[in-house]
Scaffold this motif. Structure first.
Motif, mmCIF file in Angstrom:
data_model
loop_
_atom_site.group_PDB
_atom_site.id
_atom_site.type_symbol
_atom_site.label_atom_id
_atom_site.label_comp_id
_atom_site.label_asym_id
_atom_site.label_seq_id
_atom_site.Cartn_x
_atom_site.Cartn_y
_atom_site.Cartn_z
ATOM 1 N N ILE A 159 -31.021 -31.356 5.163
ATOM 2 C CA ILE A 159 -32.102 -32.102 4.527
ATOM 3 C C ILE A 159 -31.979 -31.859 3.033
ATOM 4 O O ILE A 159 -32.020 -30.706 2.580
ATOM 5 C CB ILE A 159 -33.477 -31.653 5.044
ATOM 6 C CG1 ILE A 159 -33.604 -31.973 6.536
ATOM 7 C CG2 ILE A 159 -34.598 -32.332 4.258
ATOM 8 C CD1 ILE A 159 -34.879 -31.443 7.168
ATOM 9 N N THR A 160 -31.803 -32.919 2.269
ATOM 10 C CA THR A 160 -31.574 -32.803 0.836
ATOM 11 C C THR A 160 -32.675 -33.527 0.079
ATOM 12 O O THR A 160 -33.008 -34.670 0.392
ATOM 13 C CB THR A 160 -30.207 -33.391 0.436
ATOM 14 O OG1 THR A 160 -29.185 -32.742 1.188
ATOM 15 C CG2 THR A 160 -29.943 -33.193 -1.046
ATOM 16 N N ARG A 205 -31.219 -30.880 -7.215
ATOM 17 C CA ARG A 205 -31.082 -31.048 -5.765
ATOM 18 C C ARG A 205 -31.367 -29.745 -5.033
ATOM 19 O O ARG A 205 -30.930 -28.679 -5.442
ATOM 20 C CB ARG A 205 -29.663 -31.521 -5.420
ATOM 21 C CG ARG A 205 -29.384 -32.953 -5.817
ATOM 22 C CD ARG A 205 -27.893 -33.238 -5.809
ATOM 23 N NE ARG A 205 -27.292 -33.042 -4.510
ATOM 24 C CZ ARG A 205 -27.202 -33.993 -3.580
ATOM 25 N NH1 ARG A 205 -27.685 -35.192 -3.812
ATOM 26 N NH2 ARG A 205 -26.608 -33.749 -2.425
ATOM 27 N N TYR A 206 -32.135 -29.876 -3.953
ATOM 28 C CA TYR A 206 -32.379 -28.749 -3.045
ATOM 29 C C TYR A 206 -31.902 -29.168 -1.662
ATOM 30 O O TYR A 206 -32.185 -30.281 -1.199
ATOM 31 C CB TYR A 206 -33.858 -28.386 -2.988
ATOM 32 C CG TYR A 206 -34.186 -27.486 -1.819
ATOM 33 C CD1 TYR A 206 -33.954 -26.112 -1.892
ATOM 34 C CD2 TYR A 206 -34.690 -28.012 -0.629
ATOM 35 C CE1 TYR A 206 -34.234 -25.285 -0.807
ATOM 36 C CE2 TYR A 206 -34.974 -27.197 0.459
ATOM 37 C CZ TYR A 206 -34.744 -25.825 0.354
ATOM 38 O OH TYR A 206 -35.015 -25.026 1.435
ATOM 39 N N GLN A 207 -31.178 -28.300 -0.993
ATOM 40 C CA GLN A 207 -30.657 -28.623 0.334
ATOM 41 C C GLN A 207 -30.959 -27.501 1.314
ATOM 42 O O GLN A 207 -30.756 -26.325 1.004
ATOM 43 C CB GLN A 207 -29.149 -28.865 0.271
ATOM 44 C CG GLN A 207 -28.551 -29.367 1.580
ATOM 45 C CD GLN A 207 -27.094 -29.753 1.420
ATOM 46 O OE1 GLN A 207 -26.209 -28.905 1.483
ATOM 47 N NE2 GLN A 207 -26.834 -31.043 1.211
ATOM 48 N N GLY A 208 -31.448 -27.869 2.482
ATOM 49 C CA GLY A 208 -31.694 -26.916 3.558
ATOM 50 C C GLY A 208 -30.951 -27.342 4.805
ATOM 51 O O GLY A 208 -30.883 -28.532 5.127
ATOM 52 N N LEU A 209 -30.379 -26.380 5.527
ATOM 53 C CA LEU A 209 -29.627 -26.671 6.736
ATOM 54 C C LEU A 209 -30.532 -26.593 7.961
ATOM 55 O O LEU A 209 -31.397 -25.717 8.062
ATOM 56 C CB LEU A 209 -28.459 -25.692 6.892
ATOM 57 C CG LEU A 209 -27.366 -25.787 5.826
ATOM 58 C CD1 LEU A 209 -26.288 -24.733 6.078
ATOM 59 C CD2 LEU A 209 -26.749 -27.184 5.786
ATOM 60 N N VAL A 210 -30.302 -27.501 8.899
ATOM 61 C CA VAL A 210 -31.094 -27.572 10.125
ATOM 62 C C VAL A 210 -30.319 -26.910 11.255
ATOM 63 O O VAL A 210 -29.133 -27.195 11.467
ATOM 64 C CB VAL A 210 -31.407 -29.036 10.494
ATOM 65 C CG1 VAL A 210 -32.214 -29.108 11.791
ATOM 66 C CG2 VAL A 210 -32.151 -29.725 9.357
ATOM 67 N N SER A 219 -35.214 -30.243 16.738
ATOM 68 C CA SER A 219 -34.412 -29.616 15.682
ATOM 69 C C SER A 219 -35.203 -29.557 14.382
ATOM 70 O O SER A 219 -35.178 -28.543 13.673
ATOM 71 C CB SER A 219 -33.115 -30.405 15.475
ATOM 72 O OG SER A 219 -32.301 -30.363 16.623
ATOM 73 N N LEU A 220 -35.916 -30.623 14.060
ATOM 74 C CA LEU A 220 -36.727 -30.636 12.839
ATOM 75 C C LEU A 220 -37.934 -29.716 12.961
ATOM 76 O O LEU A 220 -38.349 -29.099 11.978
ATOM 77 C CB LEU A 220 -37.171 -32.065 12.524
ATOM 78 C CG LEU A 220 -36.050 -33.030 12.113
ATOM 79 C CD1 LEU A 220 -36.605 -34.435 11.929
ATOM 80 C CD2 LEU A 220 -35.359 -32.557 10.840
ATOM 81 N N LEU A 261 -35.330 -38.161 -0.506
ATOM 82 C CA LEU A 261 -35.141 -37.160 0.548
ATOM 83 C C LEU A 261 -34.222 -37.770 1.592
ATOM 84 O O LEU A 261 -34.438 -38.902 2.044
ATOM 85 C CB LEU A 261 -36.470 -36.761 1.174
ATOM 86 C CG LEU A 261 -36.408 -35.705 2.286
ATOM 87 C CD1 LEU A 261 -37.669 -34.841 2.265
ATOM 88 C CD2 LEU A 261 -36.256 -36.329 3.678
ATOM 89 N N SER A 262 -33.197 -37.028 1.982
ATOM 90 C CA SER A 262 -32.246 -37.539 2.962
ATOM 91 C C SER A 262 -32.033 -36.557 4.098
ATOM 92 O O SER A 262 -32.186 -35.344 3.935
ATOM 93 C CB SER A 262 -30.897 -37.853 2.300
ATOM 94 O OG SER A 262 -30.276 -36.672 1.841
ATOM 95 N N ILE A 263 -31.688 -37.101 5.258
ATOM 96 C CA ILE A 263 -31.248 -36.338 6.417
ATOM 97 C C ILE A 263 -29.810 -36.766 6.695
ATOM 98 O O ILE A 263 -29.539 -37.963 6.849
ATOM 99 C CB ILE A 263 -32.135 -36.601 7.647
ATOM 100 C CG1 ILE A 263 -33.582 -36.194 7.365
ATOM 101 C CG2 ILE A 263 -31.595 -35.854 8.865
ATOM 102 C CD1 ILE A 263 -34.547 -36.577 8.478
#
Length: 298
Positions: free
Chosen positions: A117-118, A126-131, A141-142, A68-70
């Motif tokens: 956040i990936t 891979r799943y990616q969500g935008l903050v 923000s999180l 998991l990455s930011i």
């Protein structure tokens, strides 16, 4: 007797009375390893430490086999911030910046900024969500990200200095089949008010068990098995070879000519050196293994 602060550990817990699950993290040696990779300005170092702690916290909310990455990118003084935690508790991170940095360093004021956040899973891709970056700091923000993506309220407190990076995350349990605590509207409100009394100095300098008792002793705190964390990098010679192939034959041969027949690649995360001579390059550029279109891999 002085309390020993155990470092590089995730502490999941449950506030049974309030219907709130949570996790605390304290990074020591793993954070110092990341921070030592560059002479980070104080504001960048704090944000990088907070992001590294947040990456670890977020892994407790999901089950996955991967990382998991930011990642924050902008066209401003803070060009890049990247932190990652794997399902095995291996952490890495870096930041790139240009002087002068704005004071204060507010992420909602960075030009053309995006944060993602990936989750990279071996089985699910891979799943990616935008903050949403309308808030000035990483914590809020999180929190907004969780409220939008999970439809559940969240409370996140982050702090970092040159010694440690710490974090606390609270999530309200969803209402499920007769779970009275999760249906207790006042439970979340109580926990929010208690958490508001927590300062960053206290978060940095208090053992998790002591802090949880101080804050939530009336909410029936249930501690789970802690999870160890450590610095770790996923770089490998295979990944570097894949990157070189993606550059194409002309670029690789030009690099060999410019560097007296040798290419050296140094990992930005762990400083490991990978060296390729003309024979190595010939093998990796052999028929069926080249690609002219560049690709990137974090």
């Amino acid at each position: 007797m002085e309390t020993v602060l155990v470092e590089d550990v995730l502490h999941p817990f449950l506030l049974e009375k309030a219907g709130v699950r949570g996790v605390m993290v304290r990074l020591g040696a793993s954070w110092r390893e990341v921070a030592a990779r560059a002479e980070y300005p104080p504001a960048v170092r704090v944000l990088l430490g907070q992001s590294l702690a947040a990456s670890a916290l977020l892994t407790c909310n999901i089950k996955f086999d991967g990382a998991l990455s930011i990642e924050l990118k902008s066209n401003d003084a803070l060009r890049l911030l990247f932190t990652e935690c794997t399902d095995r508790g291996r952490l890495r991170g870096l930041a790139r910046w240009e002087a002068p940095l704005p004071e204060p360093l507010a992420i909602n004021e960075l030009k053309d900024a995006t944060m993602a956040i990936t989750i990279g899973s071996v089985d699910r891709g891979r799943y990616q969500g935008l903050v949403d970056l309308r808030r000035p700091d990483l914590s809020t923000s999180l929190e907004s990200y969780f409220e939008q993506s999970e439809q559940l309220p969240a409370r996140i407190v982050l702090a970092a200095d040159g010694v440690c990076a710490v974090g606390l995350m609270l999530l309200r349990l969803p209402s499920e089949g007769g779970h009275d605590a999760a249906d207790d509207e006042d439970g979340w409100n109580r926990v929010e008010h208690l958490t508001a009394t927590l300062g960053q100095d206290e978060l940095r300098n208090t053992a998790p068990e002591d802090l949880l008792y101080r804050l939530y002793h009336e909410e029936s705190v249930r501690l789970f098995e802690p999870r160890p964390l450590a610095f770790g990098c996923s770089c490998s010679r295979d990944r570097v070879e894949s990157m070189l192939r993606s550059l194409g034959r002309k670029e690789v041969e030009a690099a060999l000519e410019a560097r007296d027949g040798e290419i050296e690649v140094i990992c930005e995360f762990c400083a490991k050196r990978y060296v390729f001579d003309r024979i190595d390059a010939g093998h990796l550029l052999s028929a069926g293994h080249t690609a002219e279109a560049p690709t990137t891999e974090q």
